[in-house]
Scaffold this motif. Structure first.
Motif, PDB file in Angstrom:
ATOM      1  N   ALA A   1      -5.028  -3.886  -5.396  1.00 56.41           N
ATOM      2  CA  ALA A   1      -4.707  -2.830  -6.368  1.00 56.41           C
ATOM      3  C   ALA A   1      -3.357  -3.105  -7.036  1.00 56.41           C
ATOM      4  O   ALA A   1      -2.433  -3.654  -6.420  1.00 56.41           O
ATOM      5  N   ARG A   2      -3.277  -2.712  -8.298  1.00 58.80           N
ATOM      6  CA  ARG A   2      -2.030  -2.869  -9.045  1.00 58.80           C
ATOM      7  C   ARG A   2      -1.426  -1.519  -9.410  1.00 58.80           C
ATOM      8  O   ARG A   2      -0.376  -1.441 -10.009  1.00 58.80           O
ATOM      9  N   MET A   3      -2.141  -0.455  -9.068  1.00 58.96           N
ATOM     10  CA  MET A   3      -1.630   0.895  -9.281  1.00 58.96           C
ATOM     11  C   MET A   3      -2.262   1.816  -8.227  1.00 58.96           C
ATOM     12  O   MET A   3      -3.276   1.483  -7.620  1.00 58.96           O
ATOM     13  N   SER A   4      -1.598   2.948  -8.008  1.00 57.51           N
ATOM     14  CA  SER A   4      -2.075   3.856  -6.972  1.00 57.51           C
ATOM     15  C   SER A   4      -3.359   4.556  -7.399  1.00 57.51           C
ATOM     16  O   SER A   4      -3.581   4.810  -8.582  1.00 57.51           O
ATOM     17  N   GLY A   5      -4.187   4.861  -6.418  1.00 56.73           N
ATOM     18  CA  GLY A   5      -5.406   5.617  -6.675  1.00 56.73           C
ATOM     19  C   GLY A   5      -5.351   6.936  -5.922  1.00 56.73           C
ATOM     20  O   GLY A   5      -4.380   7.238  -5.218  1.00 56.73           O
ATOM     21  N   GLY A   6      -6.392   7.725  -6.048  1.00 59.96           N
ATOM     22  CA  GLY A   6      -6.411   9.013  -5.367  1.00 59.96           C
ATOM     23  C   GLY A   6      -6.667   8.858  -3.879  1.00 59.96           C
ATOM     24  O   GLY A   6      -7.290   7.887  -3.443  1.00 59.96           O
ATOM     25  N   PRO A   7      -6.191   9.800  -3.065  1.00 59.83           N
ATOM     26  CA  PRO A   7      -6.424   9.738  -1.620  1.00 59.83           C
ATOM     27  C   PRO A   7      -7.895   9.972  -1.279  1.00 59.83           C
ATOM     28  O   PRO A   7      -8.614  10.670  -1.991  1.00 59.83           O
ATOM     29  N   SER A   8      -8.317   9.405  -0.162  1.00 59.93           N
ATOM     30  CA  SER A   8      -9.686   9.582   0.303  1.00 59.93           C
ATOM     31  C   SER A   8      -9.828  10.925   1.010  1.00 59.93           C
ATOM     32  O   SER A   8      -8.838  11.614   1.285  1.00 59.93           O
ATOM     33  N   GLU A   9     -11.069  11.293   1.337  1.00 57.62           N
ATOM     34  CA  GLU A   9     -11.298  12.548   2.066  1.00 57.62           C
ATOM     35  C   GLU A   9     -10.610  12.515   3.426  1.00 57.62           C
ATOM     36  O   GLU A   9     -10.051  13.520   3.884  1.00 57.62           O
ATOM     37  N   GLU A  10     -10.671  11.359   4.084  1.00 59.35           N
ATOM     38  CA  GLU A  10     -10.012  11.230   5.382  1.00 59.35           C
ATOM     39  C   GLU A  10      -8.504  11.404   5.241  1.00 59.35           C
ATOM     40  O   GLU A  10      -7.864  12.084   6.058  1.00 59.35           O
TER      41      GLU A  10
ATOM     42  N   GLY B   1       0.825  -1.208   0.000  1.00 60.49           N
ATOM     43  CA  GLY B   1       0.000   0.000   0.000  1.00 60.49           C
ATOM     44  C   GLY B   1       0.856   1.254   0.000  1.00 60.49           C
ATOM     45  O   GLY B   1       0.534   2.241  -0.679  1.00 60.49           O
ATOM     46  N   LEU B   2       1.984   1.227   0.748  1.00 58.97           N
ATOM     47  CA  LEU B   2       2.875   2.385   0.780  1.00 58.97           C
ATOM     48  C   LEU B   2       3.603   2.557  -0.537  1.00 58.97           C
ATOM     49  O   LEU B   2       3.843   3.672  -0.997  1.00 58.97           O
ATOM     50  N   MET B   3       3.943   1.412  -1.167  1.00 64.02           N
ATOM     51  CA  MET B   3       4.626   1.475  -2.458  1.00 64.02           C
ATOM     52  C   MET B   3       3.720   2.096  -3.519  1.00 64.02           C
ATOM     53  O   MET B   3       4.176   2.808  -4.407  1.00 64.02           O
ATOM     54  N   LEU B   4       2.416   1.854  -3.416  1.00 60.67           N
ATOM     55  CA  LEU B   4       1.450   2.393  -4.385  1.00 60.67           C
ATOM     56  C   LEU B   4       0.772   3.661  -3.855  1.00 60.67           C
ATOM     57  O   LEU B   4      -0.356   3.969  -4.231  1.00 60.67           O
ATOM     58  N   SER B   5       1.443   4.380  -2.991  1.00 66.98           N
ATOM     59  CA  SER B   5       0.841   5.577  -2.401  1.00 66.98           C
ATOM     60  C   SER B   5       0.706   6.690  -3.426  1.00 66.98           C
ATOM     61  O   SER B   5       1.410   6.722  -4.441  1.00 66.98           O
ATOM     62  N   SER B   6      -0.186   7.633  -3.137  1.00 64.75           N
ATOM     63  CA  SER B   6      -0.431   8.763  -4.046  1.00 64.75           C
ATOM     64  C   SER B   6      -0.265  10.084  -3.290  1.00 64.75           C
ATOM     65  O   SER B   6      -0.521  10.165  -2.086  1.00 64.75           O
ATOM     66  N   ARG B   7       0.154  11.108  -4.011  1.00 63.19           N
ATOM     67  CA  ARG B   7       0.395  12.416  -3.407  1.00 63.19           C
ATOM     68  C   ARG B   7      -0.924  13.053  -2.982  1.00 63.19           C
ATOM     69  O   ARG B   7      -1.906  13.051  -3.728  1.00 63.19           O
ATOM     70  N   THR B   8      -0.923  13.654  -1.806  1.00 61.06           N
ATOM     71  CA  THR B   8      -2.105  14.372  -1.319  1.00 61.06           C
ATOM     72  C   THR B   8      -1.948  15.869  -1.584  1.00 61.06           C
ATOM     73  O   THR B   8      -0.832  16.392  -1.608  1.00 61.06           O
ATOM     74  N   ASN B   9      -3.059  16.548  -1.770  1.00 60.79           N
ATOM     75  CA  ASN B   9      -3.017  18.009  -1.884  1.00 60.79           C
ATOM     76  C   ASN B   9      -2.700  18.644  -0.542  1.00 60.79           C
ATOM     77  O   ASN B   9      -2.038  19.676  -0.464  1.00 60.79           O
TER      78      ASN B   9
END
Length: 420
Positions: free
Chosen positions: A124-133, A53-61
């Motif tokens: 998951a096989r690729m990162s997705g967008g961060p959740s609201e939380e 999950g950390l490897m597929l992490s996504s940047r947050t605003n």
């Protein structure tokens, strides 16, 4: 190590060395930890899915408002000794943290520092967008780190002083842009002077008729305006030249092995132009001494004229009435005799530019010739290369320096791209 190397029984391992901290930093450390509040080191993975999950992490605003990457690194890794993960593809370092028990990565990637949210789906096989939380958490994390950085200010001051006392430093090289500024004004001076010479016989006549019918004529000479503008550009070129030399002499002294530490560089940077010249060039050389004397005289005159009120090129600020007519009174540097009627001849702009060009040719002659390639490359001066003999070898010939510049440029480009 890479993110995939994390296992539940193997926490992230700190990579690199940590500077030994004095006891006085303990209070600073406690204040920084208090400011971080619920932000803690991640520790060992809580499940086998966390590393992926950390490897597929996504940047947050929310994580875009972090302080500069180096302050965050020195806060978390150096001062607080959070574990961090080593370099991997397009990533310089990652500090795994937990906020209210939830895993995040403070990571310095090619596109900048950020708070990265792990992908929660184990399939998951690729990162997705961060959740609201996750976005809300990232904003809080950035705010807490900003507060902790402020609390750690005494540590950063100590850290900077420690760095400056050694040679693990790069000295920024702005020589190329400073010299280009000189060249711009010099070239404009030459162009305008040539145009003024070509149009010296040109005269414009303007005829007007007054309300009462009287006809009037007035004349103007384009060459006069061109010469005035040419002089302005020459004076700007002279100022730009001395600005460049103040910078270039420091780099030349480093390349010749005459400055070894950050303190050496700082002390010379605070010194006057004469000290910088002597650090870079040998005044026992007759030709060098002649250039030094001429430039020193020019520098004094240009500063008196432009920087100290621009009354007159020789320092004349007053005229007194006498039987001989109006007589100029010169301001002097002699505290015993502040005023004089005699002084050195006023500088001529063309002579000044010619002298500067002659000095530049002299500067890049003989053993100093290889240094020109380094100063024009925008590469920083790296003080460790003074100690290990790298610069001494590169200064042996222009070919050696060009090879070194090409090699280091490629290395810096790879580092900037995080192509480890």
């Amino acid at each position: 190590m890479s993110k995939s190397d994390l296992s539940p029984d193997q926490p992230p391992t700190a990579v690199g060395t940590t500077t030994s901290q004095p006891p006085a930093m303990q209070k600073v450390r406690e204040a920084a930890l208090k400011a971080l509040a619920d932000l803690k080191p991640a520790g060992a993975p809580l499940s086998s899915d966390e590393p992926k999950g950390l490897m597929l992490s996504s940047r947050t605003n929310g994580g875009r408002n972090l302080p500069p990457y180096y302050l965050v690194y020195f806060l978390l890794v150096d001062l607080l000794q959070f574990s961090h993960m080593g370099q991997w593809e397009k990533s310089a370092w990652t500090v795994p943290v937990r906020y209210h028990g939830r895993l995040y990565g403070i990571e310095h990637r090619k596109m900048g520092l950020g708070v990265f949210a792990p992908t929660p789906d184990p399939q998951a096989r690729m990162s997705g967008g961060p959740s609201e939380e996750q976005e809300a958490d990232a904003q809080e994390i950035a705010s807490l780190i900003t507060k902790a950085v402020a609390a750690a200010k005494p540590y950063f001051e100590w850290r900077a002083e420690q760095a400056a006392s050694g040679n693990q430093l790069n000295v920024l090289n702005k020589s190329s842009s400073l010299f280009e500024r000189y060249e711009y004004f010099r070239d404009r001076f030459i162009e305008l002077s040539c145009e003024a010479e070509a149009r010296k016989s040109e005269r414009h006549i303007t005829k007007t008729t007054l309300a009462d019918g009287t006809e009037c004529s007035s004349g103007s000479f384009p060459s006069y305006s061109l010469l005035r503008e040419a002089k302005w550009n020459a004076q700007a070129a002279i100022e730009a030249f001395f600005s460049w030399t103040e910078h270039a002499f420091i780099h030349l002294a480093i390349l010749q092995g005459r400055l070894h530490t950050g303190k050496d560089v700082a002390q010379l940077a605070e010194s006057d132009w004469k000290a910088k010249f002597k650090a870079a060039l040998d005044l026992s050389d007759v030709s060098t001494k002649e250039h030094y004397d001429a430039l020193l005289d020019l520098r004094a005159q240009i500063r008196n004229f432009l920087a100290h009120g621009a009354f007159g090129k020789r320092g004349e600020a007053f005229r007194f009435h006498s039987g001989a007519g109006a007589v100029p009174v010169l301001l002097t540097d002699d505290q015993r005799h502040r005023y004089s009627l005699t002084g050195k001849p006023a500088f001529d702009e063309k002579w000044a530019i010619d002298e500067i060009e002659a000095f530049i040719e002299h500067l890049w002659s003989a053993s100093r010739a290889p240094a020109k390639h380094h100063l024009s490359s925008d590469l920083p001066a790296i003080l460790t290369f003074v100690e290990d003999g790298t610069y001494a070898h590169a200064m042996n010939s222009e070919e050696s320096m060009m090879d070194f510049v090409e090699h280091l440029t490629n290395e810096i480009d790879r580092a900037a791209n995080m192509d480890w």
